[in-house]
Design an enzyme around this catalytic site. Structure first.
Site, PDB file in Angstrom:
ATOM      1  N   ASP A 193      21.821  60.745 -80.796  1.00  0.00           N
ATOM      2  CA  ASP A 193      22.350  60.437 -79.434  1.00  0.00           C
ATOM      3  C   ASP A 193      21.334  60.495 -78.273  1.00  0.00           C
ATOM      4  O   ASP A 193      21.539  61.477 -77.178  1.00  0.00           O
ATOM      5  CB  ASP A 193      23.783  61.148 -78.965  1.00  0.00           C
ATOM      6  CG  ASP A 193      24.301  60.478 -77.725  1.00  0.00           C
ATOM      7  OD1 ASP A 193      23.754  59.625 -77.548  1.00  0.00           O
ATOM      8  OD2 ASP A 193      25.368  60.696 -77.191  1.00  0.00           O
ATOM      9  N   SER A 212      26.982  63.393 -69.353  1.00  0.00           N
ATOM     10  CA  SER A 212      26.232  63.120 -70.675  1.00  0.00           C
ATOM     11  C   SER A 212      24.737  62.595 -70.100  1.00  0.00           C
ATOM     12  O   SER A 212      24.524  61.863 -69.283  1.00  0.00           O
ATOM     13  CB  SER A 212      26.985  61.641 -71.233  1.00  0.00           C
ATOM     14  OG  SER A 212      28.070  62.014 -71.861  1.00  0.00           O
ATOM     15  N   GLY A 213      23.872  62.999 -71.166  1.00  0.00           N
ATOM     16  CA  GLY A 213      22.385  62.598 -70.990  1.00  0.00           C
ATOM     17  C   GLY A 213      21.906  63.796 -70.411  1.00  0.00           C
ATOM     18  O   GLY A 213      20.593  63.728 -70.236  1.00  0.00           O
ATOM     19  N   HIS A 238      24.178  56.837 -75.875  1.00  0.00           N
ATOM     20  CA  HIS A 238      25.667  56.201 -75.680  1.00  0.00           C
ATOM     21  C   HIS A 238      25.888  55.884 -74.334  1.00  0.00           C
ATOM     22  O   HIS A 238      26.631  55.272 -74.013  1.00  0.00           O
ATOM     23  CB  HIS A 238      26.717  57.437 -76.132  1.00  0.00           C
ATOM     24  CG  HIS A 238      27.188  58.318 -75.233  1.00  0.00           C
ATOM     25  ND1 HIS A 238      26.712  59.589 -75.404  1.00  0.00           N
ATOM     26  CD2 HIS A 238      27.804  58.291 -74.311  1.00  0.00           C
ATOM     27  CE1 HIS A 238      27.385  60.205 -74.411  1.00  0.00           C
ATOM     28  NE2 HIS A 238      28.218  59.759 -73.733  1.00  0.00           N
TER      29      HIS A 238
END
Ligand code: 4AZ
Length: 282
Positions: free
Chosen positions: A137, A234-235, A83
């Site tokens: 994701d 995120s990530g 994402h």
């Protein structure tokens, strides 16, 4: 009300500022010195596999263009969240972002100049990523040059005890520290626990925010709220027993009781990619 860093950053400021208020009303008290929420500062050298994803063109230069995190699993291989590379985040396909870089070995994004800035040579976004359920994701970045030193973390394969509910895990990132769009300059970490899948299955049975799938996702945080990852993390890596078990993916709000953090399960990624070794490209 799923909120994500990159999306928050591209929202009009007033709307972005108003959004946290909606979730804060239900929040457990959040420590003032949070990470990631409820965290503490760390030096990049303590977690050299934690990298920042950056595009100054897209996100501005103040914090070196940081917009997501990543985890180095090989000298030229970085994992991140699919994402993070969405068109609505980057304003187009990732190949079009000319200055897409990974920043490694740098603690403070505002004032440090150290570490490495390495161009991303290739991006591979999991074609099975589903933005509705949030399944799958993950994305793989190939760097134009190798990372220096020993900055790679081993991945935990299926059956690794690091995935056991109750294990202590640490999440790293430069994300929102309060749930109100407060981004730190320095890298932070928060200690969380691997939580039983049932907690996330109850919290996220399906709907607008996403659907928890125990085979491909991992539930972590604190059942009573408090420490958690947040927008901008995120990530980035979730580490237990010295091995990579998750990538920060999604959740409702940050640090809220009853809404744990949801991570992409690294053993799922390994299975999907046919990776059997703990690190790639070593
Ligand atoms: C995000 O927006 C995000 N509290 C990341 C993690 C969590 C929520 C949102 C988990 O990137």
């Amino acid at each position: 009300m799923r909120r994500r860093l990159a999306r928050a950053l591209v929202l009009p400021l007033a709307l972005a500022a108003a959004m946290p208020a909606l979730s804060m009303g239900f929040s457990a008290p959040v420590a003032a010195d949070s990470v990631v929420i409820g965290g503490f500062p760390v030096e990049a050298s303590q977690s050299p596999w934690t990298v920042a994803l950056s595009s100054r063109d897209r996100f501005g230069g103040t914090r070196a263009g940081q917009f997501c995190g990543g985890a180095a699993v090989g000298p030229t291989t970085v994992l991140t969240a699919a994402h993070c590379l969405d068109e609505d985040v980057l304003g187009g396909p990732p190949e079009r972002v000319r200055d897409l870089k990974v920043i490694a070995g740098r603690t403070d994004l505002l004032s440090d100049r150290g570490g490495q800035e390495i161009a991303v040579r290739r991006t591979w976004v999991n074609p099975a990523y589903d933005g509705g359920s949030n399944a799958g994701d993950f994305a793989v970045l190939t760097l134009a040059e190798p990372l220096q030193g020993d900055s790679v973390i081993g991945m935990a394969a299926d059956g690794d005890p690091a995935y056991t509910a109750g294990e202590t895990a640490t999440v790293y990132g430069w994300g929102d520290i309060s749930g109100t769009g407060e981004y730190p300059d320095g890298l932070r970490a928060a200690r969380v626990r691997v939580l039983p899948d049932a907690l996330c299955e109850d919290a996220y049975p399906g709907g607008m925010d996403g659907t928890y799938d125990a085979a491909s996702m991992l539930c972590a945080g604190e059942a009573e709220g408090g420490r958690d990852a947040c927008q901008g993390d995120s990530g980035g890596p979730l580490v237990a027993q010295g091995r990579l078990i998750g990538l920060v993916s999604w959740g409702i709000g940050c640090g809220r009781a009853g809404n744990p953090g949801v991570y992409m399960r690294v053993s799922h990624l390994m299975r999907t990619l046919g990776w059997t070794r703990a690190s790639e490209g070593v």
